[in-house]
Scaffold this motif. Structure first.
Motif: not given
Length: 150
Positions: A112, A125, A143, A145
């Motif tokens: 990451v 990101i 995903y 976040i």
């Protein structure tokens, strides 16, 4: 066959770190301290049935789980059987089929990277998909976040 209440209860398996699997269970309601359980499994229909090689034991020495290594996930049912005995008498057996990909706990995304610029008040990101033995397309992952201001 076997006495009522001697079969295991709450059988569950989980796959973690790509190729490790733990299966656990509770002893039967009427199981005595001399009851012993044995887990057999077959990962795929074409495979032979094999016994657990690494049992987890309770304080009485009874098998209450098994640890596996080098597990490969396929899109077919794995077959599990737990049987045993106590004082030479048979106990009720327990059988279950499990699709292994449904019990895998994925690792977090890899590598990451975060790049924030103060001037534009923006952050980018990047990451790589988690390691898995069976997912071939990275588009299969979703995903989430969570951004916290500190």
């Amino acid at each position: 066959a076997g006495m009522n209440g001697t079969a295991i209860e709450n059988f569950a398996c989980v796959i973690f770190n790509v190729s490790f699997m733990n299966c656990t269970w509770h002893v039967g309601r009427t199981a005595t301290e001399d009851t012993q359980y044995f887990l057999y499994w077959r990962p795929r229909k074409k495979d032979d049935v094999t016994e657990c090689q690494n049992y987890i034991k309770d304080t009485c020495g009874r098998h209450i789980g098994c640890q596996f290594q080098n597990v490969t996930i396929e899109n077919s049912n794995a077959y599990f059987l737990v049987n045993g005995s106590r004082s030479g008498q048979s106990i009720q057996s327990y059988e279950k089929k499990i699709l292994l990909y449904q019990i895998e706990k994925l690792t977090p995304p890899l590598n990451v990277t975060v790049n924030c610029t103060e001037a534009s008040h923006r952050c980018c990101i990047w990451w790589q998909p988690p390691r898995t033995s069976h997912v071939k397309k990275s588009s299969c992952f979703k995903y989430e976040i969570v951004i916290e201001n500190k």
